[in-house]
Design an enzyme around this catalytic site. Sequence first.
Site, mmCIF file in Angstrom:
data_model
loop_
_atom_site.group_PDB
_atom_site.id
_atom_site.type_symbol
_atom_site.label_atom_id
_atom_site.label_comp_id
_atom_site.label_asym_id
_atom_site.label_seq_id
_atom_site.Cartn_x
_atom_site.Cartn_y
_atom_site.Cartn_z
ATOM 1 N N GLU A 150 -49.067 -42.955 7.636
ATOM 2 C CA GLU A 150 -50.163 -42.376 8.430
ATOM 3 C C GLU A 150 -50.367 -43.101 9.759
ATOM 4 O OE1 GLU A 150 -53.151 -40.382 5.141
ATOM 5 O OE2 GLU A 150 -53.911 -40.802 7.135
ATOM 6 N N TYR A 203 -50.690 -31.815 13.445
ATOM 7 C CA TYR A 203 -50.980 -33.163 12.939
ATOM 8 C C TYR A 203 -49.679 -33.820 12.484
ATOM 9 C CZ TYR A 203 -52.277 -36.961 9.880
ATOM 10 O OH TYR A 203 -52.350 -38.195 9.296
ATOM 11 N N GLU A 260 -47.538 -37.655 11.665
ATOM 12 C CA GLU A 260 -47.609 -39.097 11.430
ATOM 13 C C GLU A 260 -46.204 -39.672 11.290
ATOM 14 O OE1 GLU A 260 -48.666 -39.529 6.860
ATOM 15 O OE2 GLU A 260 -50.220 -38.401 7.857
ATOM 16 N N HIS A 300 -44.960 -40.353 1.862
ATOM 17 C CA HIS A 300 -46.376 -40.023 1.799
ATOM 18 C C HIS A 300 -46.443 -38.531 1.501
ATOM 19 C CE1 HIS A 300 -50.403 -39.282 4.053
ATOM 20 N NE2 HIS A 300 -50.573 -39.393 2.746
ATOM 21 N N ASP A 343 -47.627 -43.753 -0.610
ATOM 22 C CA ASP A 343 -48.749 -42.992 -1.159
ATOM 23 C C ASP A 343 -48.194 -41.692 -1.726
ATOM 24 O OD1 ASP A 343 -50.988 -41.581 -1.752
ATOM 25 O OD2 ASP A 343 -51.731 -41.429 0.315
ATOM 26 N N ASP A 371 -50.861 -44.811 -5.034
ATOM 27 C CA ASP A 371 -49.787 -45.527 -4.343
ATOM 28 C C ASP A 371 -48.871 -46.192 -5.362
ATOM 29 O OD1 ASP A 371 -50.927 -45.570 -1.297
ATOM 30 O OD2 ASP A 371 -52.522 -45.605 -2.805
ATOM 31 N N HIS A 402 -57.182 -46.636 0.995
ATOM 32 C CA HIS A 402 -56.178 -47.093 0.020
ATOM 33 C C HIS A 402 -56.040 -48.608 0.055
ATOM 34 C CE1 HIS A 402 -54.073 -43.186 -0.867
ATOM 35 N NE2 HIS A 402 -54.766 -42.845 0.196
#
Length: 322
Positions: free
Chosen positions: A57, A96, A98, A149, A183, A228, A266
């Site tokens: 992220e 969006y 990451e 992720h 994650d 995670d 997290h």
Amino acid sequence: MHGLATLLLLLLAGQAEAFRICAFNAHRLTLAKATREQVKDTLVQILARCDIMVLQEVVDSSNKTISFLLQELRRKFDGSRCYGFLNSSQLGRSTYKEKYVYIYRSDKTQVLNFYQYEDKDDLFARAPFVAQFTLPSKILPSVVLVPLHTTPKDVENELNALHEVFLDVAQRWQIKDVILLGDFNADCASLAKKRLSTLLLRTEAGFRWAIADGEDTTVRASTNCTYDRIVLHGEACWGLIRASAAFNFPQSFRLSEEEALGISDHYPVEVELDQAPHRVQPPSLATLLLLSLLLPLLGPQSSTVPDSNPGLCPPTWGRSNP
Ligand SMILES: *[C@@H]1O[C@H](CO)[C@@H](O)[C@H](O)[C@H]1NC(C)=O
Ligand SMILES: *[C@@H]1O[C@H](CO)[C@@H](O)[C@H](O)[C@H]1NC(C)=O
Ligand SMILES: *[C@@H]1O[C@H](CO)[C@@H](O)[C@H](O)[C@H]1NC(C)=O
């Protein structure tokens, strides 16, 4: 004389220390967030624990957030440690996006190889960005990291596709020792316990889940989910595991829940690998005695850390050292 004592010290240190690999969902990590005083200090402390950290992220179209964190790490250690980084491109199906970012101790490990998994069937929201690192171990000179992720909407499919990525990596580089981590959202509302046990990474032989079901990897007191994970493949890799756990940073750094949530919802997850081969005996009493005799002879110049000399740091993929 000094050289011998230093060597002995290094030998001792090598046996005492472990090599720590971490994964952390740093919750929408932007430059604006990273530069906030409270966030910066805690993040740097979390990063400093790890020989290799896989950040997830990271929301950063340039490399500015990472450059900033590396600069802060260098400031903290004043040249006594070297850091490098390796980032993926921006990944995501919508606007969006990451990145996966590896931040690693370039004085202890090097990147041997990396690639972005080619996700032809669009199975992943953010396909793994795979990298191979050297390890300071004679038993296992290198290991491959496969970060993921997942999107909470499609956890089961993504985690089964992750097995496919493992097969791809193993075939491509002819290796068995792989660590899948990140994650995974592999719990609670995102993945029912029953479905968890049907995952290929559970039913196929050879995978060891180092972060056990039931271990809370979330910051909120109201949640208790093992999102995670760290999953290890390969007997050499298993043989080196010393410890693994979620790192409860709010507790360690005495942060309130609200303060901690400013950094992430997290916990990082961490696995410690042995650096020295198992066969090596612990230092003998004679060695320790010799050391205690030599130590006073070392004098002040030997106990100082190396100067802030960029020439000491090995070259890295990311231009991290000044
Ligand atoms: C790392 O990020 C930068 C900036 O977004 C990008 O130009 C570069 O291609 C990325 N590296 C890889 C290996 O994708
Ligand atoms: C989370 O739940 C597990 C059982 O699934 C329990 O063993 C553990 O102590 C709980 N952790 C916290 C922090 O509440
Ligand atoms: C970001 O870092 C990568 C190295 O990982 C480099 O290839 C790239 O050119 C950098 N991008 C920018 C915008 O600085």
